[in-house]
Design a protein around this motif. Structure first.
Motif, short mmCIF file in Angstrom:
data_model
loop_
_atom_site.label_atom_id
_atom_site.label_comp_id
_atom_site.label_asym_id
_atom_site.label_seq_id
_atom_site.Cartn_x
_atom_site.Cartn_y
_atom_site.Cartn_z
N SER A 78 14.64 14.43 4.42
CA SER A 78 15.17 13.70 2.89
C SER A 78 14.59 12.12 2.37
CB SER A 78 16.76 14.54 2.48
OG SER A 78 17.38 14.22 1.47
N VAL A 79 15.25 12.12 3.37
CA VAL A 79 14.51 10.40 3.41
C VAL A 79 13.89 10.41 3.17
CG1 VAL A 79 14.76 7.76 4.40
CG2 VAL A 79 16.46 9.56 4.85
N LEU A 80 12.35 10.71 4.40
CA LEU A 80 10.71 10.02 3.69
C LEU A 80 10.36 10.66 2.35
CD1 LEU A 80 9.70 11.15 6.98
CD2 LEU A 80 10.12 8.91 6.43
N ALA A 81 11.29 12.02 2.07
CA ALA A 81 10.57 12.45 0.41
C ALA A 81 10.60 11.46 -0.62
CB ALA A 81 11.15 13.53 0.53
N GLU A 82 12.02 10.62 -0.44
CA GLU A 82 12.48 9.96 -2.11
C GLU A 82 11.20 8.83 -2.51
OE1 GLU A 82 14.95 9.68 -3.50
OE2 GLU A 82 15.01 11.21 -2.84
#
Length: 358
Positions: A78-82
């Motif tokens: 989720s974090v990297l997708a941001e």
């Protein structure tokens, strides 16, 4: 990056110990330009680890990673997708504990090409990995805890936990790039200097930016709890408490009080020098209680938990029981190095400690 998940701090904290707004789980707070704060979930009371992400034109740098488990994988995805497909370039580990390195190998498999760590931390990680495959090491751990006064029920459970520890670390990187004292790294446009310390771990790396007034402190300085300082079975005569107290004073000498401290747990804060003084004072009070208790009668390690920590600690939670044992030994070894306390081994093989002061 969706606005609902990205919070931008318009200014640093305005006064000492002010708490700035923390991110939602797997959310982001932009602490300074191109420097983002996120949280990766941990099992147990700690609940989370703070991780720091730097955005550069050619990719992301991550500082610390969390403990390997499915919840941490989901959070990192989720974090990297941001960041909209910006590639992951570099992973930095402040030190060797599993909540800091457990996901490092997983992150490397997401495309990162560089893994950075200090030499002592990296080599100790590799040593721990080798020990995990050696059944005699489990026996050595258990003998060490038996000498500290652990009951057999706790020792049996601890041996099982040691065998399972490797499950919290994803495949650890087989090579690394070395962080060294005084080295400079430019991350997200901020120039950081590596400041090392020990006591909590062998060669813990903090990152200090003089221009941006930022300190990534890892576990060396935390705002509301004290770093665990433990004696381990492989070095039973070590004096890590002296190392940690010395490292705190080094940070105080080299880093100004008004930096914004970005710790591995809890909240960002200012007031570094005041917090260092508080930690040192708290430790001295704990040592004073220990000195007084040992004047009355000899004690085993496990008899001293309430003296040091203000409460009874049972072995129903073996992690806490083990941390308490290691830190109590660190305090006792500190006093033995000052020639204030001596250790004798009883006929049952259990260590007893007594004061040498009248």
């Amino acid at each position: 990056m969706p606005a609902r998940r990205r919070l931008v701090l318009s200014e640093l904290a305005e006064k000492a110990h002010r708490v700035v707004q923390s991110p939602e789980p797997a959310g982001l707070v932009e602490v300074a330009p191109n420097l983002f704060w996120s949280r990766i979930p941990l099992p147990g009371k700690l609940n989370h680890i703070n991780v720091w992400l730097f955005r550069d034109d050619d990719g992301l740098t991550v500082v610390d990673s969390g403990m390997y488990n499915p919840a941490a994988e989901d959070a990192w995805r989720s974090v990297l997708a941001e960041f909209g497909g910006l590639p992951l370039k570099r992973v930095i580990a402040t030190h060797l504990h599993i909540d800091h390195i457990g996901m490092a190998g997983w992150l490397m498999e997401q495309g990162a090409s560089e893994f950075w760590m200090t030499r002592q931390e990296y080599l100790t990680c590799r040593l721990h990995a080798a020990q995990a495959e050696d059944e005699s090491e489990v026996q050595a751990y258990c003998d060490f805890q038996r000498a500290s006064g652990w009951p057999e029920q706790a020792i049996d459970g601890y041996g099982n936990n040691l065998r399972n520890r490797a499950a919290s670390i994803y495949r650890f990187p087989k090579s690394y790039r070395r962080l060294e004292e005084g080295q400079e790294l430019v991350l997200g446009g901020h120039r950081f200097r590596v400041v090392t310390g020990n006591g909590h771990s062998p060669e813990h790396a903090c990152l200090y930016s003089e221009e941006s007034r930022l300190l990534i402190s890892g576990d060396q300085v935390l705002p509301g709890i004290s770093s665990n300082i433990s004696v381990m079975h492989a070095e039973p005569e070590a004096n890590p408490m002296a190392d940690w107290l010395s490292s705190l004073q080094k940070l105080k000498r080299e880093i100004p009080a008004d930096v914004l401290v970005l710790p591995a747990h809890q909240q960002c804060f200012e007031g570094l020098h005041a917090r260092i003084d508080e930690l040192a004072d708290n430790q001295e009070r704990a040592l004073a209680r220990l000195r007084q208790a040992l004047k009355r009668e000899p004690k085993r390690v496990v008899d001293l938990f309430e003296v040091l920590f203000g409460r009874d600690i049972g072995h129903d939670n073996l992690l806490i029981f083990s941390l308490a044992t290691g830190e109590t030994l660190a305090c006792l070894n500190y006093l033995m190095n000052l020639a204030e306390v001596e250790r004798v081994t009883g006929p049952d093989g259990v260590w007893q400690y007594r004061s040498l002061k009248a």
